[in-house]
Write an enzyme that holds these catalytic residues in place. Structure first.
Site, PDB file in Angstrom:
ATOM      1  N   HIS A   1     -20.625  87.143  92.883  1.00 19.49           N
ATOM      2  CA  HIS A   1     -20.006  87.023  91.559  1.00 19.49           C
ATOM      3  C   HIS A   1     -20.347  88.228  90.686  1.00 19.49           C
ATOM      4  O   HIS A   1     -19.511  88.696  89.908  1.00 19.49           O
ATOM      5  CB  HIS A   1     -20.488  85.745  90.872  1.00 19.49           C
ATOM      6  CG  HIS A   1     -19.962  84.497  91.490  1.00 19.49           C
ATOM      7  ND1 HIS A   1     -18.621  84.293  91.740  1.00 19.49           N
ATOM      8  CD2 HIS A   1     -20.592  83.366  91.918  1.00 19.49           C
ATOM      9  CE1 HIS A   1     -18.439  83.097  92.276  1.00 19.49           C
ATOM     10  NE2 HIS A   1     -19.624  82.516  92.405  1.00 19.49           N
TER      11      HIS A   1
ATOM     12  N   HIS B   1     -24.279  84.900  97.762  1.00 17.06           N
ATOM     13  CA  HIS B   1     -23.065  84.342  97.149  1.00 17.06           C
ATOM     14  C   HIS B   1     -23.062  84.584  95.641  1.00 17.06           C
ATOM     15  O   HIS B   1     -22.053  85.024  95.076  1.00 17.06           O
ATOM     16  CB  HIS B   1     -22.970  82.851  97.435  1.00 17.06           C
ATOM     17  CG  HIS B   1     -21.869  82.154  96.678  1.00 17.06           C
ATOM     18  ND1 HIS B   1     -20.582  82.078  97.146  1.00 17.06           N
ATOM     19  CD2 HIS B   1     -21.869  81.537  95.464  1.00 17.06           C
ATOM     20  CE1 HIS B   1     -19.829  81.438  96.262  1.00 17.06           C
ATOM     21  NE2 HIS B   1     -20.590  81.097  95.228  1.00 17.06           N
ATOM     22  N   GLU B   2     -24.188  84.293  94.995  1.00 12.20           N
ATOM     23  CA  GLU B   2     -24.253  84.485  93.543  1.00 12.20           C
ATOM     24  C   GLU B   2     -24.134  85.966  93.187  1.00 12.20           C
ATOM     25  O   GLU B   2     -23.523  86.320  92.171  1.00 12.20           O
ATOM     26  CB  GLU B   2     -25.552  83.891  92.984  1.00 12.20           C
ATOM     27  CG  GLU B   2     -25.700  82.395  93.186  1.00 12.20           C
ATOM     28  CD  GLU B   2     -24.500  81.595  92.693  1.00 12.20           C
ATOM     29  OE1 GLU B   2     -23.806  82.061  91.763  1.00 12.20           O
ATOM     30  OE2 GLU B   2     -24.238  80.512  93.248  1.00 12.20           O
TER      31      GLU B   2
ATOM     32  N   HIS C   1     -17.744  90.799  89.007  1.00 15.03           N
ATOM     33  CA  HIS C   1     -17.800  91.166  87.587  1.00 15.03           C
ATOM     34  C   HIS C   1     -17.812  92.681  87.418  1.00 15.03           C
ATOM     35  O   HIS C   1     -17.095  93.239  86.582  1.00 15.03           O
ATOM     36  CB  HIS C   1     -19.041  90.543  86.952  1.00 15.03           C
ATOM     37  CG  HIS C   1     -19.099  90.694  85.467  1.00 15.03           C
ATOM     38  ND1 HIS C   1     -20.272  90.588  84.756  1.00 15.03           N
ATOM     39  CD2 HIS C   1     -18.140  90.951  84.545  1.00 15.03           C
ATOM     40  CE1 HIS C   1     -20.026  90.767  83.467  1.00 15.03           C
ATOM     41  NE2 HIS C   1     -18.736  90.987  83.312  1.00 15.03           N
TER      42      HIS C   1
END
Length: 230
Positions: A101, A97-98, A105
């Site tokens: 991100h 999940h992280e 980006h």
């Protein structure tokens, strides 16, 4: 009779507690389920980054529980020790999940760009909003514009909460698709990873609704309805 706002506030507080408790229960439950591939959270994160052509993001540890986050400023995926070193389904889901991100980006995902652009204003608003609103409430009769200014600051934080929702949901979708396509989860563990991330997403939904409810309450005060009772 109890003002309707306090009833709403109480309901939101209870729901928030229940959602947080459910997330912690899921965390503990799925932290005991081993990932079929056997990779640790750190290894899952590095693999997902590399599979997406990202080689300039570092995976590091951060203290605390459920403190995992991606920092676009220094391009680091920060994983709590319980995720970084664990080879559980929960660790894999959180790590992916992280990294979702980080992928957002790298590919300039629109909602993430919008959220990032709001950070300076929201940081300022978060620092001063409660002081301004408190002063505005005391001076509502003599200087009503001050309260409206405070409401404007709080509205920024509310907007930020709602902009955060698609960012978090999209990161989870990216994570789940990648975990399945990469063969790190199977039929037995994929639904558990999905359940874990869904529970985490609910916390953002509740936070956004709580912020909206509080914003409406401040608007009621500014319009002279904050003290009414049903």
């Amino acid at each position: 009779m109890i003002p309707s706002y306090w009833i709403l506030f109480g309901v939101i507080a209870i729901v928030s507690w229940l959602v947080s408790a459910r997330l912690r229960a899921k965390y503990e439950k799925y932290s005991k389920v081993p990932l079929p591939a056997g990779l640790t959270g750190k290894e899952v994160a590095e693999k997902m980054l590399h599979d997406n052509g990202i080689f300039d993001v570092q995976v590091v540890t951060t203290p605390g529980m459920l403190s995992d986050h991606y920092n676009p400023a220094n391009k680091t995926v920060n994983l709590s020790e319980g995720v970084f070193y664990s080879n559980s389904v929960m660790a894999a889901a959180v790590a992916a999940h992280e990294c979702g991100h980080a992928v957002q980006h790298a590919y300039a995902y629109g909602p993430l760009k919008l959220r990032s652009s709001l950070v300076p204003a929201v940081s300022f608003a978060s620092k001063w909003v409660m002081w301004v609103i408190l002063a505005g409430i005391f001076m509502v009769q003599s200087f009503p514009a001050l309260l409206w200014f405070g409401i404007g600051l709080f509205a920024l934080t509310t907007i930020f909460s709602f902009v955060t929702l698609p960012v978090e949901i999209n990161a989870s979708k990216r994570a789940l698709v990648w975990l399945s396509n990469a063969g790190l989860t199977n039929v037995y563990t994929q639904d558990k990873a999905e359940d874990a991330l869904r529970s985490a997403a609910y916390t953002y939904v509740v936070a956004a609704l709580a912020s909206l409810g509080t914003l409406l309450y401040y608007i009621m005060i500014a319009m002279g309805g904050g003290g009414r009772r049903d």
